[in-house]
Design a protein around this motif. Structure first.
Motif, PDB file in Angstrom:
ATOM      1  N   ASN A 113       0.784  -1.062   0.116  1.00 36.84           N
ATOM      2  CA  ASN A 113       0.137  -0.102  -0.517  1.00 36.84           C
ATOM      3  C   ASN A 113       1.069   1.211   0.350  1.00 36.84           C
ATOM      4  O   ASN A 113       1.969   1.128  -0.529  1.00 36.84           O
ATOM      5  N   GLU A 114       0.280   2.692   0.042  1.00 35.93           N
ATOM      6  CA  GLU A 114       1.010   3.564  -0.144  1.00 35.93           C
ATOM      7  C   GLU A 114       2.520   4.051   1.037  1.00 35.93           C
ATOM      8  O   GLU A 114       2.742   4.122   0.893  1.00 35.93           O
ATOM      9  N   THR A 115       1.518   3.503   2.418  1.00 35.40           N
ATOM     10  CA  THR A 115       2.513   3.631   4.112  1.00 35.40           C
ATOM     11  C   THR A 115       2.862   2.264   4.934  1.00 35.40           C
ATOM     12  O   THR A 115       3.589   2.304   5.510  1.00 35.40           O
ATOM     13  N   THR A 116       1.845   1.082   3.773  1.00 32.37           N
ATOM     14  CA  THR A 116       1.714   0.287   4.848  1.00 32.37           C
ATOM     15  C   THR A 116       2.498  -1.331   3.613  1.00 32.37           C
ATOM     16  O   THR A 116       2.108  -1.305   2.449  1.00 32.37           O
ATOM     17  N   THR A 117       2.696  -1.999   3.913  1.00 32.27           N
ATOM     18  CA  THR A 117       2.540  -3.858   3.190  1.00 32.27           C
ATOM     19  C   THR A 117       2.256  -4.713   4.022  1.00 32.27           C
ATOM     20  O   THR A 117       2.449  -5.267   5.925  1.00 32.27           O
TER      21      THR A 117
END
Length: 562
Positions: A491-495
């Motif tokens: 995702n934009e800021t997470t995995t």
């Protein structure tokens, strides 16, 4: 914003307090969300640390800085002075740049580094003893004696072995002579012949005794000289141990902690009431006890506290730059229990049953076992304070059947658990877990975007005795911990990843995710190794094992709710 500093207190400007409600109760130090006032104080302190030029301390944040890298815990304590004005105090754990005293920070509870202090005087004596020991251990004659003793020992073994071998050969030759001569010699001749052989035998034994005594005397004489040196070393070590213990005891008595009523209690008295019996190393040097001590000495009322890590991450524990952490339990909890006695405090959230009202879903059930989907925040088994758990709920549901717990999930982790209904099923499935034939797959949401697609993590783990229940990476004493991982979504800021724990250590997935030698990305909502959120985003999504009675392979899957 412009704040003013007097002595060690920094006062908030009126504008910085707009819209902020002063808390009615003090922070629970071992589990908290930083209050806005402590966030303001911490932000200002962090700005100071970024811009200051006076501290000659290597936090590991600048690549070319000289000196040993030592990150530090810093603390802020929001206080109210005698006039009702709000400000904050700042402190650091241990020493900073090799000293205890810095203008921005409160002093230690006891400064052992004051010029001409008993600690420095005793330390000088201990250093002198160390130097004497080192001088003896490096003495040339002592080294020669030890070397000679080793050589003499080796030579004696070789020579004695060779001589005994020769004596054995002599004995065998005498035996052959007897057998050859007895038939051909007269009785009188054989008697003289036998007497001569006996003399040879006695001569061999005498020579062996002479050789053995010669080596024994040489070795004993050499060892005697060595013992003179070793006795001197042992006497100095004994003196050092006694002086060190006396110094430690004197230090424990000097650390006297105040509470709001002005009652003092020494470090020794505080820890004598715990299971430790005596204070652990560096007890009393943490930030929060320093802050409270200064506040009580100056008549300030504690309002809220927070601690954060500043610097490069250490190799063992999980500490991230700028991140807030609770006070440690091993060193600080007994001290703070005394210091905060009578202070109205936030409720301990760990005593609250966060799993209350959640649903325990039964995924599969037969006469041998049950598989459940445990909600986050529900205990697997009853705790000391909270009874509500998978066990107690199944116990109520089963009636007369006793649920037999085979494995557990952390309270904060959701997902699949298998529980046995019979002793035979329990034994059979437990054996599968021990042989590591059970397949478990977890889904986790990591707090940042990581590189790589899949891999393995092998970081040995052990419990942090000073800060339970946290774990440490420890290559010397840790137990083997092995995790396989694979990215399933970025995702934009997470995995989002899948984890396969190939061993089952406490907090294994959380540690392997958070540690810099692992994925260096704490799981979202991990309040121990990362940042708290609405929940820990870790879910036991897949479970596969052999049915204990039918021998059928059972596979279960439950999707994560994040």
């Amino acid at each position: 914003m412009q704040h003013t500093t007097q002595n060690s207190i920094t006062y908030f400007s009126d504008s910085s307090l707009n819209g902020i409600t002063v808390p009615e109760r003090f922070t629970f130090p071992f589990y908290y969300e930083p209050h806005p006032l402590t966030q303001i104080a911490a932000a200002e302190l962090q700005h100071y640390l970024e811009t200051q030029t006076e501290l000659d301390h290597n936090f590991g944040l600048t690549a070319d800085q000289q000196g040993l890298v030592i990150g530090k815990m810093f603390g802020v304590l929001v206080v109210q002075d005698n006039n009702g004005k709000l400000g904050y105090l700042a402190a650091f754990s241990g020493k900073l740049a090799g000293t205890n005293n810095h203008p921005k920070f409160v002093p230690p509870v006891f400064d052992m580094l004051i010029e001409n202090s008993f600690f420095l005087k005793e330390e000088e004596i201990l250093n002198s003893i160390n130097q004497q020991i080192k001088a003896i251990e490096s003495d040339e004659h002592y080294s020669i004696l030890k070397s000679n003793f080793e050589q003499f020992t080796a030579q004696s073994v070789l020579e004695m072995t060779a001589f005994k071998k020769q004596l054995k050969s002599n004995k065998e030759n005498r035996k052959k002579h007897r057998e050859a001569q007895q038939p051909v010699l007269s009785e009188q001749e054989y008697t003289h012949f036998e007497a001569d052989l006996i003399k040879q035998s006695l001569s061999d034994k005498w020579e062996l005794t002479v050789l053995s005594n010669r080596w024994k005397q040489l070795l004993e004489a050499t060892q005697s000289e060595i013992t003179l040196f070793e006795n001197s070393i042992e006497a100095l070590k004994k003196e050092r141990k006694e002086k060190s213990a006396a110094l430690q005891q004197q230090l424990f008595e000097q650390y006297a902690f105040l509470n709001q009523d002005g009652k003092e209690k020494s470090l020794q008295a505080i820890f004598s009431e715990t299971v430790f019996g005596k204070p652990p190393a560096a007890a009393g040097e943490c930030a929060t006890p320093k802050l409270l001590q200064y506040a009580f000495l100056n008549g300030y009322k504690p309002i809220a506290m927070a601690e954060f890590w500043w610097g490069a991450s250490p190799k063992s524990e999980i500490r991230k730059h700028r991140q807030f952490y609770p006070a440690c339990t091993g060193k600080c909890k007994p001290i703070l229990s005394h210091m905060l006695e009578g202070v109205p405090m936030d409720e301990n959230p760990l005593l609250k049953n966060s799993g209350e009202g959640t649903t325990l879903t039964i995924v599969y059930e037969d006469d041998s076992l049950v598989v459940v989907n445990k909600p986050a925040e529900l205990l697997s088994v009853p705790g000391i304070q909270i009874q509500d758990s998978v066990y107690t709920r199944l116990q109520a549901a089963f009636g007369n059947i006793e649920p037999l717990i085979i494995h557990r999930l952390d309270m904060s982790t959701s997902g699949l658990l298998v529980v046995a209904k019979t002793k035979e099923a329990h034994k059979h499935i437990q054996r599968q877990f021990l042989k590591r034939t059970v397949i478990k797959r977890y889904t986790a949401l990591l707090s940042k975007v990581i590189s790589g697609e899949e891999g393995e993590i092998k970081l040995p783990l052990r419990g942090d005795l000073d800060n339970r229940p946290s774990q440490l990476v420890c290559f010397e004493f840790g137990k083997k911990a092995h995790t396989r991982w694979k990215v399933i979504q970025r995702n934009e800021t997470t995995t989002k990843v899948h984890f396969w724990p190939l061993t089952g250590r406490t907090h294994q997935l959380r540690m392997h995710a958070a540690h810099e030698l692992g994925l260096n990305a704490p799981i979202v909502g991990d309040d121990l190794y990362g940042t708290a959120s609405n929940r820990l985003h870790l879910h036991a999504a897949y479970l596969e094992f052999v049915h204990p009675r039918t021998k059928e392979i059972l596979c279960f899957e439950a999707a994560e709710a994040f």
